[in-house]
Design a protein around this motif. Sequence first.
Motif, PDB file in Angstrom:
ATOM      1  N   ARG B  52     -31.747   8.282 -18.542  1.00  0.00           N
ATOM      2  CA  ARG B  52     -30.712   7.913 -19.523  1.00  0.00           C
ATOM      3  C   ARG B  52     -30.974   6.514 -20.100  1.00  0.00           C
ATOM      4  N   GLY B  56     -31.802   5.450 -23.904  1.00  0.00           N
ATOM      5  CA  GLY B  56     -30.908   4.492 -24.559  1.00  0.00           C
ATOM      6  C   GLY B  56     -29.448   4.869 -24.420  1.00  0.00           C
ATOM      7  N   LEU B  57     -29.156   5.839 -23.551  1.00  0.00           N
ATOM      8  CA  LEU B  57     -27.759   6.220 -23.327  1.00  0.00           C
ATOM      9  C   LEU B  57     -27.055   5.195 -22.447  1.00  0.00           C
ATOM     10  N   GLU B  58     -27.861   4.479 -21.647  1.00  0.00           N
ATOM     11  CA  GLU B  58     -27.303   3.401 -20.837  1.00  0.00           C
ATOM     12  C   GLU B  58     -28.236   2.203 -20.958  1.00  0.00           C
TER      13      GLU B  58
END
Lengths: 273, 256
Positions: B52, B56-58
């Motif tokens: 993730r 780039g989700l986190e």
Amino acid sequence: MQRSAQASADSKSAGEPEAASDPNRQRRRERLLQLGTLVLLLAVWEFAARDANKLLVAVPSDIAIATWELLLNGELFWATIDSMSTFVLGFVIASIIGIVVGFAMGTNRTVEVILDPYINALYAMPLVALIPILMLWVGIGFLAKITIIILFAVFPVIINTVTGVKNVDRHYLDIGKAFMASRFMVYRQIIAPYALPYVASGLRIALGRGIIAMIVAEFLTSISGLGGLIINYTNAFETAKAFAPVLVVALLANALTVLVQKVEERFGRWRRR
Amino acid sequence: MPKLSVRNLTKRFPVSGGPSMTALDGVDLDVEEGEFIAFVGPSGCGKTTLLRIIQGLETATSGEIRIDGKPVTGPGHDRGFVFQQYGLLPWLTAAQNIGFALEAKGIPPNRQGETTERVLATVGLKGFGDRFPHQLSGGMQQRVGIARALAIEPEIMLLDEPFGALDALTREILQNEMLGLTERMGKTILFVTHSVDEAVCLADRVVVMSPRPGRIREIVPIDIPRPRASLGEALRDTPEYVAKRHQLWNQLMDLV
């Protein structure tokens, strides 16, 4: 599925194995039961009130005749048009305000923090208490009625929209983020569809409250529309005629609820049945 | 230069009323172009968190990720993500779900149709474009998810336990299809799984991670020659497969 299973269990116990798996038949039976109850109710009413004072109590047959008269002379029709045009305008404005404010509150914490206490307070308080003050500000005409309807109808729309928008599943927001959807795309294709059932239930509550507001406004501000008919005929002790608009209001409220449900179903086709 | 390089990546989650939880602790990894990397490890080892962060989700607490030498700061169209579950928007049809990714990439609606048809055909769902997710089986839904990631033509595909929620048979079918697909396309792939079989089947290298804190314990090369897809079920009987599966299994057992 569950319904038909239940139906088969019921009919078996009633000794009708041939109707074992026919949900249509079960539904017809239920409708018949409801219709029968209605007829019985009206008969009891008619019979019990037969010898009562006609000035105070109307019987169903008198109400039917009075309704027919008011239909023929157009009084009911024009009162309905009067009430409905006010109601529909107020309801539409309340819906738009409610959805926009709800969206703003649900997506922006600052807006929510600022507005939340007022919305909750106004939703909880008996808004009828505000009507006399409101009349000082906006008079007793069309504007007053619209304002009262909006005031009654707007809060459930706001509160439900906020709930729907804030509850959006994180998994769905992740999809938007992973594929770099614009903010507008996220609003239109993720948050709005997710919040729609919440908004729809808000609209249904708003509908009921809006109808109440319409009648209350017609009672308390300038006497007009269906509420006006009720007041005027009751004051004239024409009780049977006073029931006719009551009947219309009940029918309209139900018809509008069905309409909102149909719209909701139209937009909710994707959901599992 | 590696396609993807992860340097000293650390992720700490705040825990209310206690010390923060270290999900990833100083992770280093280089991935070459066209390589298929599988991540395995017990739950809590940070493999999903790592994926993730790469997508780039986190955001990482510290450390660096570079693609083609350029630092990564957020999501990008150069990476296509496949989610474990709830990966499709249920109010959009299969084709609309793919269109969502294309629209997000800035491709106008009148030019989406051809791509959508093509990627649906690639995953064996030709003609299923107008179905809503609930009208598709779990396996078909994951194929749509893969098709959507393919549609944006990413350089790196990231898959987070894509077959984790499927039944054993569907899972094996999709593994074989995945093998064929990746060997045809030669994309760089990062694949998180909790299945050792899946990892050995698909990957060039398997990254074994250990939990609390999440660290890379070992990187095991899988030298089964490609193309493996043509072997079909026989792949799982080759001595290399059996040996690697055994080796990884023992390593994982030591971690639990």
